[in-house]
Design a protein around this motif. Structure first.
Motif, short mmCIF file in Angstrom:
data_model
loop_
_atom_site.label_atom_id
_atom_site.label_comp_id
_atom_site.label_asym_id
_atom_site.label_seq_id
_atom_site.Cartn_x
_atom_site.Cartn_y
_atom_site.Cartn_z
N ARG A 97 0.90 -1.26 -0.07
CA ARG A 97 0.03 0.03 0.07
C ARG A 97 0.79 1.31 0.06
NH1 ARG A 97 -4.67 -1.89 4.36
NH2 ARG A 97 -5.80 -3.10 2.93
N THR A 98 1.93 1.24 0.59
CA THR A 98 2.73 2.28 0.76
C THR A 98 3.75 2.63 -0.69
OG1 THR A 98 4.21 1.14 1.78
CG2 THR A 98 2.97 2.42 3.10
N SER A 99 4.20 1.31 -0.95
CA SER A 99 5.27 1.35 -2.29
C SER A 99 5.09 0.21 -3.10
CB SER A 99 6.55 1.29 -1.40
OG SER A 99 7.03 2.19 -0.72
N PRO A 100 3.74 0.30 -3.89
CA PRO A 100 3.39 -0.87 -4.79
C PRO A 100 4.41 -1.15 -5.70
CG PRO A 100 2.07 1.04 -5.30
CD PRO A 100 2.95 1.49 -4.08
N ASP A 101 5.06 -0.11 -6.30
CA ASP A 101 6.19 -0.63 -7.36
C ASP A 101 7.36 -1.15 -6.82
OD1 ASP A 101 6.47 1.98 -5.63
OD2 ASP A 101 8.28 2.35 -6.68
N LEU A 102 7.66 -1.47 -5.31
CA LEU A 102 8.87 -2.07 -4.91
C LEU A 102 8.30 -3.58 -4.52
CD1 LEU A 102 10.32 0.50 -2.47
CD2 LEU A 102 10.91 0.07 -4.86
N VAL A 103 7.03 -3.97 -4.80
CA VAL A 103 6.57 -5.31 -4.23
C VAL A 103 6.58 -6.23 -5.62
CG1 VAL A 103 4.80 -6.65 -3.33
CG2 VAL A 103 5.27 -4.59 -2.38
N PRO A 104 7.48 -7.14 -5.77
CA PRO A 104 7.85 -7.82 -7.13
C PRO A 104 6.60 -8.92 -7.05
CG PRO A 104 9.70 -8.40 -5.72
CD PRO A 104 8.74 -7.34 -4.82
N MET A 105 5.83 -9.17 -8.33
CA MET A 105 5.09 -10.31 -8.45
C MET A 105 5.99 -11.39 -9.05
SD MET A 105 2.03 -9.45 -7.86
CE MET A 105 2.67 -8.08 -6.64
N GLY A 106 6.13 -12.68 -8.46
CA GLY A 106 6.72 -13.65 -8.77
C GLY A 106 6.16 -15.07 -8.79
N TRP B 67 5.87 -16.53 -5.99
CA TRP B 67 5.29 -16.56 -4.80
C TRP B 67 3.86 -16.17 -4.85
CZ3 TRP B 67 2.90 -12.26 -2.79
CH2 TRP B 67 3.29 -11.12 -3.53
N THR B 68 3.45 -15.77 -5.91
CA THR B 68 1.93 -15.34 -5.78
C THR B 68 0.85 -16.48 -6.17
OG1 THR B 68 2.12 -15.11 -8.41
CG2 THR B 68 2.49 -12.92 -7.04
N SER B 69 1.63 -17.51 -6.81
CA SER B 69 0.47 -18.60 -6.79
C SER B 69 0.58 -19.49 -5.54
CB SER B 69 1.11 -19.51 -7.90
OG SER B 69 2.38 -20.15 -7.76
N ARG B 70 1.52 -19.44 -4.81
CA ARG B 70 1.66 -20.12 -3.54
C ARG B 70 0.84 -19.26 -2.55
NH1 ARG B 70 7.86 -21.90 -2.24
NH2 ARG B 70 6.50 -23.18 -0.69
N VAL B 71 0.60 -17.96 -2.72
CA VAL B 71 0.02 -17.35 -1.62
C VAL B 71 -1.48 -17.59 -1.70
CG1 VAL B 71 -0.88 -14.84 -1.30
CG2 VAL B 71 1.73 -15.37 -1.23
N VAL B 72 -1.86 -17.83 -3.04
CA VAL B 72 -3.04 -18.16 -3.33
C VAL B 72 -3.67 -19.30 -2.75
CG1 VAL B 72 -4.84 -18.84 -5.23
CG2 VAL B 72 -3.39 -16.93 -5.54
N HIS B 73 -2.90 -20.39 -2.49
CA HIS B 73 -3.14 -21.66 -2.07
C HIS B 73 -3.32 -21.56 -0.32
CE1 HIS B 73 -3.14 -24.19 -5.41
NE2 HIS B 73 -2.11 -23.84 -5.94
N LEU B 74 -2.82 -20.35 0.09
CA LEU B 74 -3.28 -20.15 1.61
C LEU B 74 -4.77 -20.03 2.14
CD1 LEU B 74 -0.46 -17.68 2.51
CD2 LEU B 74 -0.53 -20.12 3.03
N LEU B 75 -5.29 -19.87 0.92
CA LEU B 75 -6.89 -19.76 0.89
C LEU B 75 -7.22 -21.38 1.57
CD1 LEU B 75 -8.15 -17.62 -1.86
CD2 LEU B 75 -7.68 -16.94 0.46
N ASN B 76 -6.64 -22.18 1.38
CA ASN B 76 -6.98 -23.68 1.75
C ASN B 76 -6.10 -23.93 2.97
OD1 ASN B 76 -8.64 -24.26 -0.27
ND2 ASN B 76 -7.16 -25.05 -1.73
N ASP B 77 -5.49 -23.03 3.46
CA ASP B 77 -4.91 -23.15 4.81
C ASP B 77 -5.98 -23.67 5.99
OD1 ASP B 77 -2.02 -22.55 6.14
OD2 ASP B 77 -3.31 -22.62 7.61
N GLN B 78 -5.60 -24.69 6.78
CA GLN B 78 -6.50 -25.10 8.15
C GLN B 78 -6.77 -23.95 9.04
OE1 GLN B 78 -4.78 -28.76 9.55
NE2 GLN B 78 -5.18 -29.82 7.83
N HIS B 79 -5.67 -22.87 9.22
CA HIS B 79 -5.79 -21.87 10.21
C HIS B 79 -6.50 -20.70 9.46
CE1 HIS B 79 -4.48 -19.10 13.00
NE2 HIS B 79 -4.22 -19.67 13.90
N LEU B 80 -7.70 -20.45 10.32
CA LEU B 80 -8.60 -19.44 9.58
C LEU B 80 -7.78 -18.30 9.87
CD1 LEU B 80 -12.23 -20.27 10.30
CD2 LEU B 80 -11.01 -20.84 8.48
N GLY B 81 -7.13 -18.12 10.70
CA GLY B 81 -6.43 -16.37 10.69
C GLY B 81 -5.42 -16.44 9.63
N VAL B 82 -4.64 -17.46 9.31
CA VAL B 82 -3.79 -17.25 8.18
C VAL B 82 -4.74 -17.10 6.85
CG1 VAL B 82 -2.16 -18.36 6.39
CG2 VAL B 82 -1.91 -18.72 8.97
#
Length: 438
Positions: free
Chosen positions: A177-186, A188-203
């Protein structure tokens, strides 16, 4: 969080706070603070090296003085030195002081970044959590440059604890949110999506917030999150409150996560038929539960229940789901709007008549139009107007976006009365504004 031993208490700090509270006047308080500042300055400049406990105590006093509204121009280096300590309480106070007092343009940022890198590399979940909290609190561009590539690795690492994953997701969200141009897409994006299936609802909750923000500017990178979000939402809305006890709020299972998932789905067009059928079942379940008698008379129960309901209605509007769900939404919204908006029954009848006759060239379009009007005029949230204006294929005319909501108080109504002539002139110039609804 590690247990704090009995010896970690700071008696000198407790005495100082007590003295401040017992001061009879502002002058007495300032005199006591100046005396303490002189004592702390002499301790820091003394030849004798201070131990970790003394540094922690004096840094805590400086932090307390700052929170009272007084300027602090020393002690920053001692707080940075506390970051290298192996004791949790000392490291915690150092990070707390830096998060509150250190400016993003401070000359100490480089030293702070080195200490944070050491804590992130330590794989100690407690120290990693403190470091991530500090990054999110400061959120400077220098920190984004230093850690924007490291935090995604911590987030998707298989051995990272759930609490650290939550902190890493929210920390990465802050940097984006503060520096969007400095956060690279790579990768890790596909692996972050799979966190929606994590058993821990906080995650899952933290990951959903991150994915929603990233998907708004990079929709193609996260389009696989739609099916996973629908699957997770289905599990939530069909579960009993006892199945999610840790995340059930006044008999409503995981309301915050449900709202976030529904907002994520609004970043994309309607999914393919198979996923859309499951999503429709979820929305029907939410609408059915909204019609059930309340399980509690507490306002918190109705707030959580209505939050999920209105976010589901927003998704139905976004997908333009047709007459069936449109009539259903009108029934749910009508029971809530009818107490506030007296002309509602007449408007509802007119909408149903137009929808049945197939006017506007598409069945149900008038129902959805009036539903937008109901939501905008009855739900006390300023985000509805831009959300509908942004996502809907039907554009709201300018007068509606400027018209004060019906829940506004008397003072708001007086201001609206003064501007009513301008609104009327605008509506007349656009030609038959209200004819689009009634």
């Amino acid at each position: 969080m590690p247990a704090v031993s009995k010896g970690d208490g700071m008696r000198g700090l407790a005495v100082f706070i007590s003295d401040i509270r017992n001061c009879k006047s502002k002058e007495a308080e300032i005199k006591r603070i100046n005396k303490e500042l002189a004592n702390i300055r002499s301790k820091f400049k003394g030849d004798k090296a201070l131990d970790g406990y003394s540094k922690k105590k004096y840094v805590c006093k400086l932090l307390f003085i700052f929170l009272l509204g007084h300027d602090i121009d020393f002690g920053h280096m001692e707080a940075v030195n506390l970051l290298s300590s192996n004791r949790y309480t000392e490291k915690q106070i150092g990070y707390l002081f830096i998060s509150v007092l250190v400016n993003s343009n401070s000359e100490l940022i480089r030293l702070i970044n080195n200490a944070i890198k050491n804590d992130l590399a330590s794989r100690n979940p407690t120290f990693m959590g403190l470091a991530l909290h500090c990054i999110a609190s400061v959120g400077s561009r220098e920190m984004a440059e230093a850690f924007a590539g490291e935090i995604p690795k911590v987030l998707v690492a298989g051995d990272t604890m759930d609490s650290v994953k939550q902190s890493a997701a929210l920390c990465l969200l802050r940097l984006y949110r503060t520096s969007p141009d400095l956060v690279p897409m790579g990768d890790w994006t596909s692996r972050v999506v799979h966190l929606l299936n994590d058993q821990h609802l906080g995650v899952v909750t933290a990951a959903t917030s991150l994915i929603t923000t990233l998907a708004q500017k990079n929709p193609e990178e996260f389009k696989t999150s739609v099916s996973l979000a629908v699957s997770r939402l289905s599990r939530i809305v069909t579960s009993a409150s006892t199945d999610l006890q840790d995340y059930t709020y006044y008999f409503v299972p995981a309301p915050w996560l449900s709202v976030k998932l529904l907002r994520l789905l609004q970043c994309y067009p309607p999914p393919d038929p198979a996923v859309r059928g499951r999503l429709t079942e979820c929305l029907e379940t939410i609408l059915n539960k909204a019609q059930e008698p309340p399980k509690s008379k507490k306002v918190q129960h109705s707030n959580a229940k209505n939050a999920v309901l209105f976010e589901a209605i927003s998704l139905i509007i976004h997908h333009d789901s047709g007459r069936a769900l449109g009539h259903w939404c009108l029934g749910c919204t009508g029971s809530r709007c009818g107490r506030v908006r007296k002309p509602f029954p007449r408007d509802y009848a007119n909408c149903c008549r137009r929808s049945s006759s197939g006017e506007e060239g598409r069945p149900g379009s008038c129902v959805l139009r009036f539903l937008r009007l109901c939501c905008l005029s009855s739900w006390p949230s300023c985000r509805w107007a831009p959300r509908v204006q942004r996502h809907s294929t039907w554009r709201l005319p300018a007068p509606l976006l400027r018209t004060p909501p019906l829940w506004a108080g008397q003072e708001h109504a007086c201001v609206a009365q003064e501007k009513s002539s301008a609104w009327t002139a605008t509506a007349t110039a656009e030609g038959g504004f209200w004819d689009q609804f009634l």
